[in-house]
Design a protein around this motif. Structure first.
Motif, PDB file in Angstrom:
ATOM      1  N   PHE A   1     -32.419  50.689  30.518  1.00 55.33           N
ATOM      2  CA  PHE A   1     -31.020  51.096  30.187  1.00 55.33           C
ATOM      3  C   PHE A   1     -30.445  52.263  31.071  1.00 55.33           C
ATOM      4  O   PHE A   1     -31.204  52.999  31.681  1.00 55.33           O
ATOM      5  CB  PHE A   1     -30.927  51.916  28.767  1.00 55.33           C
ATOM      6  CG  PHE A   1     -31.471  50.931  27.557  1.00 55.33           C
ATOM      7  CD1 PHE A   1     -30.410  50.285  26.865  1.00 55.33           C
ATOM      8  CD2 PHE A   1     -32.624  51.054  27.329  1.00 55.33           C
ATOM      9  CE1 PHE A   1     -30.454  49.557  25.590  1.00 55.33           C
ATOM     10  CE2 PHE A   1     -32.866  50.375  26.104  1.00 55.33           C
ATOM     11  CZ  PHE A   1     -31.889  49.645  25.232  1.00 55.33           C
ATOM     12  N   GLY A   2     -29.371  52.048  31.419  1.00 54.19           N
ATOM     13  CA  GLY A   2     -28.330  53.271  31.921  1.00 54.19           C
ATOM     14  C   GLY A   2     -27.907  54.157  31.053  1.00 54.19           C
ATOM     15  O   GLY A   2     -27.683  53.614  30.043  1.00 54.19           O
ATOM     16  N   ILE A   3     -28.093  55.434  31.318  1.00 59.23           N
ATOM     17  CA  ILE A   3     -27.643  56.365  30.451  1.00 59.23           C
ATOM     18  C   ILE A   3     -26.096  56.686  31.112  1.00 59.23           C
ATOM     19  O   ILE A   3     -25.966  57.103  32.030  1.00 59.23           O
ATOM     20  CB  ILE A   3     -28.439  57.694  30.336  1.00 59.23           C
ATOM     21  CG1 ILE A   3     -29.857  57.390  30.084  1.00 59.23           C
ATOM     22  CG2 ILE A   3     -27.823  58.864  29.697  1.00 59.23           C
ATOM     23  CD1 ILE A   3     -30.935  58.501  30.525  1.00 59.23           C
TER      24      ILE A   3
ATOM     25  N   ILE B   1     -23.651  59.910  24.594  1.00 63.65           N
ATOM     26  CA  ILE B   1     -23.941  59.242  25.499  1.00 63.65           C
ATOM     27  C   ILE B   1     -23.961  57.622  25.102  1.00 63.65           C
ATOM     28  O   ILE B   1     -24.154  57.409  23.758  1.00 63.65           O
ATOM     29  CB  ILE B   1     -25.378  59.573  26.080  1.00 63.65           C
ATOM     30  CG1 ILE B   1     -26.366  59.431  25.252  1.00 63.65           C
ATOM     31  CG2 ILE B   1     -25.232  60.953  26.813  1.00 63.65           C
ATOM     32  CD1 ILE B   1     -27.935  59.279  25.554  1.00 63.65           C
ATOM     33  N   THR B   2     -24.015  56.735  26.026  1.00 60.04           N
ATOM     34  CA  THR B   2     -24.194  55.248  25.660  1.00 60.04           C
ATOM     35  C   THR B   2     -25.177  54.712  26.640  1.00 60.04           C
ATOM     36  O   THR B   2     -25.256  55.138  27.807  1.00 60.04           O
ATOM     37  CB  THR B   2     -22.977  54.449  25.526  1.00 60.04           C
ATOM     38  OG1 THR B   2     -21.742  55.193  25.042  1.00 60.04           O
ATOM     39  CG2 THR B   2     -23.030  53.204  25.460  1.00 60.04           C
ATOM     40  N   LEU B   3     -26.214  54.068  25.759  1.00 61.61           N
ATOM     41  CA  LEU B   3     -27.080  53.241  26.604  1.00 61.61           C
ATOM     42  C   LEU B   3     -27.006  51.758  26.630  1.00 61.61           C
ATOM     43  O   LEU B   3     -26.327  51.067  25.806  1.00 61.61           O
ATOM     44  CB  LEU B   3     -28.549  53.325  26.089  1.00 61.61           C
ATOM     45  CG  LEU B   3     -29.135  54.752  25.832  1.00 61.61           C
ATOM     46  CD1 LEU B   3     -30.649  54.572  25.049  1.00 61.61           C
ATOM     47  CD2 LEU B   3     -29.150  55.580  27.083  1.00 61.61           C
TER      48      LEU B   3
ATOM     49  N   LEU C   1     -32.278  57.713  21.328  1.00 61.10           N
ATOM     50  CA  LEU C   1     -31.624  56.299  20.904  1.00 61.10           C
ATOM     51  C   LEU C   1     -32.437  55.279  21.189  1.00 61.10           C
ATOM     52  O   LEU C   1     -32.541  54.244  20.878  1.00 61.10           O
ATOM     53  CB  LEU C   1     -30.436  56.281  21.899  1.00 61.10           C
ATOM     54  CG  LEU C   1     -29.245  56.990  21.311  1.00 61.10           C
ATOM     55  CD1 LEU C   1     -28.021  57.025  22.527  1.00 61.10           C
ATOM     56  CD2 LEU C   1     -28.446  56.260  20.186  1.00 61.10           C
ATOM     57  N   ALA C   2     -33.026  55.272  22.677  1.00 64.02           N
ATOM     58  CA  ALA C   2     -34.077  54.171  22.944  1.00 64.02           C
ATOM     59  C   ALA C   2     -35.224  54.127  22.041  1.00 64.02           C
ATOM     60  O   ALA C   2     -35.743  52.947  21.731  1.00 64.02           O
ATOM     61  CB  ALA C   2     -34.597  54.735  24.369  1.00 64.02           C
ATOM     62  N   SER C   3     -35.729  55.032  21.314  1.00 62.71           N
ATOM     63  CA  SER C   3     -36.854  55.245  20.516  1.00 62.71           C
ATOM     64  C   SER C   3     -36.420  54.113  19.177  1.00 62.71           C
ATOM     65  O   SER C   3     -36.983  53.360  18.744  1.00 62.71           O
ATOM     66  CB  SER C   3     -37.172  56.424  19.926  1.00 62.71           C
ATOM     67  OG  SER C   3     -37.927  56.931  21.157  1.00 62.71           O
ATOM     68  N   ARG C   4     -34.960  54.670  18.925  1.00 62.20           N
ATOM     69  CA  ARG C   4     -34.463  53.748  17.482  1.00 62.20           C
ATOM     70  C   ARG C   4     -34.609  52.424  17.926  1.00 62.20           C
ATOM     71  O   ARG C   4     -34.766  51.410  17.185  1.00 62.20           O
ATOM     72  CB  ARG C   4     -33.014  54.426  17.361  1.00 62.20           C
ATOM     73  CG  ARG C   4     -32.410  53.884  15.993  1.00 62.20           C
ATOM     74  CD  ARG C   4     -31.407  54.303  15.449  1.00 62.20           C
ATOM     75  NE  ARG C   4     -31.031  55.743  16.212  1.00 62.20           N
ATOM     76  CZ  ARG C   4     -29.822  56.542  16.444  1.00 62.20           C
ATOM     77  NH1 ARG C   4     -28.619  55.589  16.227  1.00 62.20           N
ATOM     78  NH2 ARG C   4     -29.644  57.606  16.949  1.00 62.20           N
ATOM     79  N   TYR C   5     -34.124  52.200  19.391  1.00 59.06           N
ATOM     80  CA  TYR C   5     -33.904  50.512  19.620  1.00 59.06           C
ATOM     81  C   TYR C   5     -35.441  49.975  19.485  1.00 59.06           C
ATOM     82  O   TYR C   5     -35.483  48.927  19.266  1.00 59.06           O
ATOM     83  CB  TYR C   5     -33.529  50.678  20.934  1.00 59.06           C
ATOM     84  CG  TYR C   5     -33.522  49.224  21.665  1.00 59.06           C
ATOM     85  CD1 TYR C   5     -32.593  48.100  21.274  1.00 59.06           C
ATOM     86  CD2 TYR C   5     -34.395  48.853  22.519  1.00 59.06           C
ATOM     87  CE1 TYR C   5     -32.697  46.776  21.916  1.00 59.06           C
ATOM     88  CE2 TYR C   5     -34.690  47.511  22.821  1.00 59.06           C
ATOM     89  CZ  TYR C   5     -33.850  46.592  22.478  1.00 59.06           C
ATOM     90  OH  TYR C   5     -33.882  45.138  23.092  1.00 59.06           O
TER      91      TYR C   5
END
Length: 183
Positions: A66-68, A11-13, A118-122
């Motif tokens: 973010f869009g997933i 996936i990409t955010l 991914l969002a948590s890493r961001y």
């Protein structure tokens, strides 16, 4: 505006954009309305929300939506959303609220867990020290995402109004430390 693009290869955010409005409206179902949106979306309402999200990105505001996207990187199909709030009711300094939802055809594939990671890493890269997920006790699928992403249930609290909840309704609170482990 700097447009972050976060990917794990599946996936990409990317920040929500106005051309996501139609896909969001088509993907919205009773579960998203109940657990996340608080009511059925309208074209005008979703466009206003996306514009607000864009303003938040441009001003480095507390909301990062973010869009997933599945397949195709930043141009992939919109499968849902994940939002980070770096400030708000019930959050201590350094805490970041994480909220997520997938459209029906994308559920059950592990994409929400990937998006939360991914969002948590961001969020950690933006100074967040602890991520918080608030889950309605009647939403076991969302609780399972939190646990799979390494969050631990720390209790229950009465949630402020927002999302699909009424003011004062109970929420199970899950947290995850975002700081790197020291050895």
């Amino acid at each position: 505006m700097h447009e972050p693009s976060l990917s794990d290869g599946t996936i990409t955010l990317t920040p929500l954009r106005l051309d996501d409005v139609e896909a969001h409206l088509m993907g919205e179902d009773r579960l998203l309305i109940r657990w996340l949106n608080g009511g059925p979306g309208t074209r005008d309402g979703v466009e206003a929300y996306v514009r607000h999200c864009r303003e938040q990105w441009e001003s480095a505001g507390p909301l990062r939506a973010f869009g997933i996207r599945a397949g195709g990187g930043a141009d992939g199909t919109l499968a849902g959303t994940v939002d980070l709030r770096f400030a708000g009711a019930g959050l201590a300094p350094g805490q970041v609220n994480v909220a997520y939802g997938l459209y029906p055809s994308w559920r059950g594939r592990g994409l929400a867990t990937r998006a939360v990671l991914l969002a948590s890493r961001y969020a950690a890269g933006e100074g967040g020290r602890e991520a918080v997920i608030q889950v309605d006790p009647e939403n076991p699928a969302s609780a399972a995402v939190a646990r799979r992403a390494g969050f631990v249930r720390v209790g229950q609290q009465h949630a402020p109004a927002g999302g699909g909840r009424a003011d004062g309704s109970p929420a199970d609170r899950y947290v995850r430390d975002l700081r790197p482990a020291t050895r």
